[in-house]
Design an enzyme around this catalytic site. Structure first.
Site: not given
Length: 335
Positions: A158, A282, A297
């Site tokens: 992003h 997980d 991110s």
């Protein structure tokens, strides 16, 4: 070493201009990284974070707002001078002596031009136009991939955006520097948590060339980040499927690990950068972080031994779930 909070680039949902799903990424090989890095960036111009009021002899007024300026506008010139910093704009306003200032810039890619009448503040007597601006940003994110042929990289998934207005900062210059994760605040419903890290301010390991809606891009100057690692094929959007996958991310130190996730939904013709809905499965990662937290991110998403994309956002009300952007979209944005 300086400590940074990693919550700066966590879940900014931004529109991404997409092309229809294609298979153009098929056969391309990249090195998935998952390495934490510090990112420093200077904007081309200044970005309005917010429009505010100024207490003056005439009362509380907002010259910028009255002139039509809005949060997210990118200001490029003031009285004919090309803007490069917030300090420069303040000097131009103060030096106006109260005379109107012509300001030009862009809003969502469209050129704007306004005349702003500065007012003298009752507090200190300085001339002001009632806007708060930002000319640079810094934070920590994750390197997604490197091209072993030329050292080019993609990260974040992003854009680097103004934290207040959400506007994408137009890149003037920028670099990435080494970082290390030293702590975790686990995410909970309604609270996204965070990774906490340190960075090595004195050493640059890459230069930025683009800040786009689908990630930041540039060239690594430290080839040791990818030289010893194996390159994998890019998984085209049309071949990403629901089911088991992995993310490569770092929640301690600077060495990434693989963690299991599930891709719950694939939208290869998405109108934004949410081409995948993902869920952390997980147990070890859920115990450490609660799922996806700011700072992840850019973490590579791997499926069927190929690079499928990168983690981009967390669902604040359910930190075990979030979104990812496809690697193909990132490559298209990188040009």
């Amino acid at each position: 070493m300086k400590k940074w909070s990693m919550k700066l680039w966590s879940s900014l949902l931004v529109v991404c201009l997409l092309l229809p799903c294609t298979a153009q990424a098929a056969g391309e090989k990249l090195v998935p990284l998952g390495v934490p890095v510090g990112v420093r960036m200077t904007a081309a111009g200044v970005v309005i974070s917010s429009v505010v009021s100024v207490d003056s002899a005439a009362g509380s007024v907002s010259p910028g707002g009255q002139a039509g300026l809005e949060a997210g506008d990118i200001l490029q010139t003031a009285d004919g001078e090309t803007l490069s910093s917030s300090e420069q704009l303040a000097e131009i306003v103060q030096g106006s002596g109260g005379k109107p200032i012509r300001i030009t810039g862009t809003r969502d890619g469209t050129e704007i031009a306004v005349s702003v009448q500065p007012v003298q503040s009752s507090d200190g007597g300085t001339y002001q136009i009632g806007i708060l601006v930002r000319d640079s940003m810094a934070g920590i994110g994750t390197l997604t991939y490197a091209d072993p042929e030329d050292g080019s990289f993609g990260a974040l998934g992003h854009p680097v955006s103004d934290i207040d207005s959400g506007a994408l900062l137009p890149l003037d210059s920028g670099s990435i520097i080494p970082a290390s994760v030293i702590g975790v605040v686990a995410g909970e419903s309604g609270t996204p948590g965070e990774l906490v890290g340190t960075y090595e301010f004195s050493r640059e390991i890459g230069q930025l060339s683009d800040n786009t809606a689908c990630g930041i891009f540039g060239t690594l100057t430290d080839s040791t980040l990818y030289q010893a690692a194996d390159a994998v094929e890019v998984l085209p959007e049309t071949e990403i499927h629901t089911g088991k996958a992995e993310i490569l991310t770092c929640v301690s130190g600077d060495t990434p690990k693989r963690y299991e996730i599930s891709i719950e939904k694939v939208t290869c013709d998405a109108s934004d950068d949410r081409s995948m809905t993902i869920r952390v499965t997980d147990p070890a990662l859920l115990e450490q972080t609660g799922g996806i937290v700011p700072g992840m991110s850019g973490s590579p998403i791997l499926q069927d031994g190929k690079l499928a994309g990168a983690v981009t956002h967390v669902l604040v009300n359910n930190p075990a779930r979030g979104y990812g952007v496809s690697a193909e979209m990132m490559l298209e944005a990188a040009g």
